[in-house]
Enzyme design. Sequence first.
Site, PDB file in Angstrom:
ATOM      1  N   LYS A 223      39.545  67.548   2.692  1.00  0.00           N
ATOM      2  CA  LYS A 223      39.375  66.562   3.752  1.00  0.00           C
ATOM      3  C   LYS A 223      40.720  66.237   4.378  1.00  0.00           C
ATOM      4  O   LYS A 223      41.729  66.114   3.674  1.00  0.00           O
ATOM      5  CB  LYS A 223      38.751  65.281   3.173  1.00  0.00           C
ATOM      6  CG  LYS A 223      38.606  64.135   4.168  1.00  0.00           C
ATOM      7  CD  LYS A 223      38.077  62.896   3.461  1.00  0.00           C
ATOM      8  CE  LYS A 223      38.072  61.706   4.395  1.00  0.00           C
ATOM      9  NZ  LYS A 223      37.663  60.465   3.712  1.00  0.00           N
ATOM     10  N   GLU A 272      38.798  46.649   5.694  1.00  0.00           N
ATOM     11  CA  GLU A 272      39.122  47.332   4.436  1.00  0.00           C
ATOM     12  C   GLU A 272      40.263  46.679   3.678  1.00  0.00           C
ATOM     13  O   GLU A 272      41.428  46.771   4.077  1.00  0.00           O
ATOM     14  CB  GLU A 272      39.468  48.807   4.701  1.00  0.00           C
ATOM     15  CG  GLU A 272      39.659  49.596   3.424  1.00  0.00           C
ATOM     16  CD  GLU A 272      39.578  51.102   3.629  1.00  0.00           C
ATOM     17  OE1 GLU A 272      39.933  51.824   2.693  1.00  0.00           O
ATOM     18  OE2 GLU A 272      39.157  51.549   4.703  1.00  0.00           O
TER      19      GLU A 272
END
Length: 466
Positions: A223, A272
């Site tokens: 990723k 977050e």
Amino acid sequence: MIEVKEKQFTAELEAAIQSVHTDQKNKLFSYTEKINPVNLYRFLEKAADLKLPRTFWSSANEDFQMAGAGHAFELSAKDSPSRYEQVEQEWHALLSDAVIYNPYHVSGTGVVALGGFSFDPLKPQTKLWENFPCSHFSIPNYILTHAEGNYYLTLNRFICTDETYAGVLEQLQDHRQTLLNNAENKRDGYVLHIQRKTEIDPEQWKETIKKATDVMKNTAVDKIVLAREVRLHFNQSANIPDILKRLVDTQPNTYVFGYEMGEDCFLGATPERLVKVKDDEVLSTCLAGTAPRGETMEEDEQIADNLFRDPKNREEHDYVVQMIRNTMEAYCTDVNVPFEPAVHQYKTLQHLYTPVRAKLKKNHRIFSIISGLHPTPALGGTPRQEALAFIRENELLDRGWYGAPIGWMDSNNHGEFAVALRSALIQKDEASLFAGCGIVEDSIPESEYEETNIKLMPMLSVLGVD
């Protein structure tokens, strides 16, 4: 101040200056008092009147806010590979000599350092981020804290050996009177409009995605997170307190932050959390996997269910969960991770969410956790070093502080850092906005582009775009 408080303050200040003169050593003096309610945004406006740089933090879930004015002391690491250790060493050296009066020990009172880091200290800095070094923390001269239903004012003053009691007292009292004046600043006709919106090389960004997927097909990289920039041009200089208030009002369940350096201000509303520490209790959260909200309750529930069951998003989320678990196990005990994620909903987006709780080992502090967590796979990729190398070489922008840790710590051993997402760098009548996506082997460039548009909307909406 009422008379008793005034006597307490002047006595503490006089003792601090006497300590500085006796030891012939400059020291930080910090004094906290409980005060009547004060509007935090007007406090920030008054700070601008005094030409003091401003800082802001809001944790909506906990009804906790701080507004800072001025720089009593600054912490900044010059050696980027050891920047966490350098800032921590400076912080503890400052506290070891500080003269602190704080009978409350409430989070965000006493000596508080607010600041952050750049995403990648090895990426060459561009002119866009020239006012923001690879790490910078400020202990504001004045901190207005709203916590546990009360308001507190902390005065921080770095006192030098050649200063007098009368001179320091006069400045502190003058500034305090101005900052706590709740009268509204008149801004006749202030309405912020976007005159032009420029996407920075969107087609080339999509080509970079293709390049990343080719790399993943031929290597062990799983990723790579790629970000892009949108540049806005306004009809006038943006009013920072106004933007921060709109973010707090329209983006519930987020961390709203603002950090001013020179004439630039980096601000945002990020969902977050990176890490929160209160004494030895540690909390980190994984927020990876994104979908829009539905227009009806039924559609909303269906999208949430699809997100929960989607293999790509679950795999992306699990990368982050395992990395956080591994980091926590290195610095903590009693690490607790739920078996599967939940779906957390925000105003315009919903995300897969997993909290991770633990107890901090002795001799480790909040920077130990930050150094292990940043960047998470949700912001960099996996494996970490290979993904970062690709980003450093191929990404079209200097992320600066975007996607990096931003937050605060105090002399009560409390602190909290978030990941600087859903953010903008405001530069008078212009702004740069940033958004990114996790790219995997089967990613489709156009779909990833649309995901960044969704992520840009919270910030665009408060700046004037429907």
